[in-house]
Design a protein around this motif. Sequence first.
Motif, PDB file in Angstrom:
ATOM      1  N   UNK A  11     -23.907  50.614 -15.184  1.00 54.11           N
ATOM      2  CA  UNK A  11     -23.701  51.399 -13.290  1.00 54.11           C
ATOM      3  C   UNK A  11     -22.478  51.832 -12.808  1.00 54.11           C
ATOM      4  N   UNK A  12     -22.623  52.869 -12.172  1.00 58.42           N
ATOM      5  CA  UNK A  12     -21.060  53.281 -10.816  1.00 58.42           C
ATOM      6  C   UNK A  12     -21.982  53.683  -9.888  1.00 58.42           C
ATOM      7  N   UNK A  13     -20.903  53.925  -9.267  1.00 59.53           N
ATOM      8  CA  UNK A  13     -21.134  53.885  -7.913  1.00 59.53           C
ATOM      9  C   UNK A  13     -19.442  55.087  -7.198  1.00 59.53           C
ATOM     10  N   UNK A  35     -14.918  43.456  -9.106  1.00 58.79           N
ATOM     11  CA  UNK A  35     -14.798  44.627  -8.875  1.00 58.79           C
ATOM     12  C   UNK A  35     -13.690  44.227  -6.932  1.00 58.79           C
ATOM     13  N   UNK A  36     -12.316  45.357  -7.165  1.00 58.00           N
ATOM     14  CA  UNK A  36     -11.534  45.081  -6.069  1.00 58.00           C
ATOM     15  C   UNK A  36     -11.662  46.819  -5.559  1.00 58.00           C
ATOM     16  N   UNK A  37     -11.539  46.830  -4.171  1.00 54.81           N
ATOM     17  CA  UNK A  37     -11.301  47.362  -3.343  1.00 54.81           C
ATOM     18  C   UNK A  37     -10.435  46.838  -1.982  1.00 54.81           C
ATOM     19  N   UNK A  38      -9.928  48.022  -1.987  1.00 55.98           N
ATOM     20  CA  UNK A  38      -8.814  47.884  -0.126  1.00 55.98           C
ATOM     21  C   UNK A  38      -8.966  48.911   0.191  1.00 55.98           C
ATOM     22  N   UNK A  39      -8.966  47.869   2.101  1.00 54.38           N
ATOM     23  CA  UNK A  39      -9.718  48.248   3.672  1.00 54.38           C
ATOM     24  C   UNK A  39      -8.305  48.819   3.731  1.00 54.38           C
ATOM     25  N   UNK A  40      -9.100  50.479   3.822  1.00 54.79           N
ATOM     26  CA  UNK A  40      -8.493  51.856   4.568  1.00 54.79           C
ATOM     27  C   UNK A  40      -7.887  51.794   5.373  1.00 54.79           C
ATOM     28  N   UNK A  41      -8.088  50.697   6.540  1.00 49.82           N
ATOM     29  CA  UNK A  41      -7.586  49.969   8.003  1.00 49.82           C
ATOM     30  C   UNK A  41      -6.936  49.543   8.214  1.00 49.82           C
ATOM     31  N   UNK A  42      -7.204  47.393   6.907  1.00 52.79           N
ATOM     32  CA  UNK A  42      -5.889  46.743   7.449  1.00 52.79           C
ATOM     33  C   UNK A  42      -5.599  46.610   6.166  1.00 52.79           C
ATOM     34  N   UNK A  43      -5.620  47.386   4.803  1.00 48.32           N
ATOM     35  CA  UNK A  43      -4.901  47.229   3.602  1.00 48.32           C
ATOM     36  C   UNK A  43      -5.292  45.968   3.111  1.00 48.32           C
ATOM     37  N   UNK A  72      -7.553  43.356   0.461  1.00 52.34           N
ATOM     38  CA  UNK A  72      -7.817  42.991  -0.529  1.00 52.34           C
ATOM     39  C   UNK A  72      -9.010  42.659  -0.506  1.00 52.34           C
ATOM     40  N   UNK A  73     -10.209  43.110  -0.907  1.00 45.92           N
ATOM     41  CA  UNK A  73     -11.361  42.348  -0.627  1.00 45.92           C
ATOM     42  C   UNK A  73     -11.700  42.465  -2.454  1.00 45.92           C
ATOM     43  N   UNK A  74     -12.476  41.222  -3.428  1.00 46.03           N
ATOM     44  CA  UNK A  74     -13.294  40.993  -4.789  1.00 46.03           C
ATOM     45  C   UNK A  74     -14.861  40.720  -4.787  1.00 46.03           C
ATOM     46  N   UNK A  75     -15.525  41.781  -5.389  1.00 48.73           N
ATOM     47  CA  UNK A  75     -16.823  41.106  -5.192  1.00 48.73           C
ATOM     48  C   UNK A  75     -17.126  40.790  -6.521  1.00 48.73           C
ATOM     49  N   UNK A  76     -17.733  39.595  -6.300  1.00 47.09           N
ATOM     50  CA  UNK A  76     -17.762  38.336  -7.844  1.00 47.09           C
ATOM     51  C   UNK A  76     -19.135  37.619  -7.916  1.00 47.09           C
ATOM     52  N   UNK A  77     -19.315  37.396  -9.008  1.00 48.32           N
ATOM     53  CA  UNK A  77     -20.509  36.222  -9.464  1.00 48.32           C
ATOM     54  C   UNK A  77     -20.455  34.742  -9.461  1.00 48.32           C
ATOM     55  N   UNK A  78     -21.138  34.007  -8.486  1.00 52.19           N
ATOM     56  CA  UNK A  78     -20.583  32.173  -8.909  1.00 52.19           C
ATOM     57  C   UNK A  78     -21.754  32.853  -9.374  1.00 52.19           C
ATOM     58  N   UNK A 109     -21.414  43.662  -9.815  1.00 54.97           N
ATOM     59  CA  UNK A 109     -20.605  43.949  -8.556  1.00 54.97           C
ATOM     60  C   UNK A 109     -20.037  45.190  -8.642  1.00 54.97           C
ATOM     61  N   UNK A 110     -20.247  46.498  -7.645  1.00 51.91           N
ATOM     62  CA  UNK A 110     -18.758  47.381  -7.526  1.00 51.91           C
ATOM     63  C   UNK A 110     -19.261  47.595  -6.576  1.00 51.91           C
ATOM     64  N   UNK A 111     -17.745  47.392  -5.577  1.00 50.33           N
ATOM     65  CA  UNK A 111     -17.766  47.090  -4.679  1.00 50.33           C
ATOM     66  C   UNK A 111     -16.661  48.682  -4.183  1.00 50.33           C
ATOM     67  N   UNK A 112     -17.169  49.094  -2.408  1.00 51.87           N
ATOM     68  CA  UNK A 112     -16.365  49.242  -1.835  1.00 51.87           C
ATOM     69  C   UNK A 112     -16.368  49.697  -0.470  1.00 51.87           C
ATOM     70  N   UNK A 113     -15.690  51.187   0.185  1.00 52.78           N
ATOM     71  CA  UNK A 113     -15.161  50.908   1.798  1.00 52.78           C
ATOM     72  C   UNK A 113     -16.022  52.036   1.752  1.00 52.78           C
ATOM     73  N   UNK A 114     -16.596  51.821   3.036  1.00 51.41           N
ATOM     74  CA  UNK A 114     -17.364  53.781   3.940  1.00 51.41           C
ATOM     75  C   UNK A 114     -16.143  53.793   5.135  1.00 51.41           C
TER      76      UNK A 114
END
Length: 442
Positions: free
Chosen positions: A59-61, A356-364, A366-372, A414-419
């Motif tokens: 899957x891709x986003x 899945x890693x993404x940086x907040x474009x405002x606060x900078x 890092x956030x990581x989504x993952x499965x437990x 998971x695939x993580x992104x910021x709006x």
Amino acid sequence: MKRHAWILGAALALGCGGGKPANPDAGPKPQDDGGTTDTPFVRLTVDTGPTEQTAISNIAMAVGPEDRIGIAYYVKVNDKDFELRYREVQDGQVQATAEKIATVQRMYGVSLAFSPAGQPVVSYLGGGSDDSVYWLQSDLAVSYRNANGTWTEHVAVRRGDEAIAGNPVSDTGYLVGINPALVFSGNDALVVYRDVHNGQSPQQDWAGSDVELASGGPATWQHRVVAAGGNGADEKPAFGGRLQMVMAGAQPALVFDQAFGAADAPGQNVFFQRRNADGTTWTPPVKVQSVGGTMLGASLAYDVQNGFGIAVVDRFTSQLTFITCDGKTPTKCAAAGDWTTPDPVYQTGSGGWYPSLAFDPTTHDPSIAFHICSLESGRNEGSCSPSDDALVIATRVEDQWREVTVDTAGGWSPKLAFLSSGQRVVLYRASGTQALTLAVER
């Protein structure tokens, strides 16, 4: 305004307002919000079409103009065929009818990016078989969306000698396009892929695989070897097992692992490369982290303030870690010593999976989504604990990792992104039903 529009749109999609969205193909439909009172995310069902284990990770986003969320994924349509589909989500509304991109029998990766014109582009293993009995798709395919919602496939690479490495192992064969990663640099599409030559021999093909780049498109492509794996008579490094690429300013950078013996063989270790300022050559592949089992590979992200970040889990220890490199200058990060020591994010039981890693474009931050999977160690993918299953996001704020639950039932790949509003969105396969699901932060 954007944030409120998303919340209102999502509420309508969930049947909390006036009326329900159209559902002509039994794909996206209103989903009971059961459990979302315990999480700051609204869940939208993208597609309930049948899949199987090999499709879960495919899957891709990507987030496009006006916060259009593009989603590419596979659905099983009969005993041998899979349909590669595309849907968009905007303002909480799931596109009613999926768009068919291609029908394939071999699924080995999919990547999605928006072009400067605002249209989605998808890369995958496509084209023809080149007379192979098993590899019914064996080419690097790149499909472009037309204004009317139809898609046109272009074959960017057909053979292993289109990108010249200068050795007889690398410069042969017909199987190219495994696990592609796609970005745009101006109007040029950049697609890295794994060239596995003839896809048969454990040593010559899989261990001797190369990372290569196709650039340009739609009809005209240039080819270059990024990391040659066919050199040498003995040990070969099996480069390009799982690829991920991002743009870092004007130049791309990528990570990959090693996969010996097959396209979906277990991966190990994390390698990093970036393209030099000349826009042509690449830094040599450097191992930035030793990992026993990478699952679906490392996740790479770039931030204008922090530089590069990499999140990766070791399947054998369930330790999820995060490393960074201040790569804002073009000569940094090409040596292992440029990277920080691994920062533990999660190391409990059986978890930290599929980061899945993404940086907040405002606060900078890092956030990581993952499965437990389970709070007990030693669990595998088929024996997760229903009481422990969870999809979470960990965010590092002032050097402390803070978790928030996305789905109390868990979520795969998971695939993580910021709006643009700062809201986080996560695409994943729901545990149990495997329905393709998008979670949108309230």
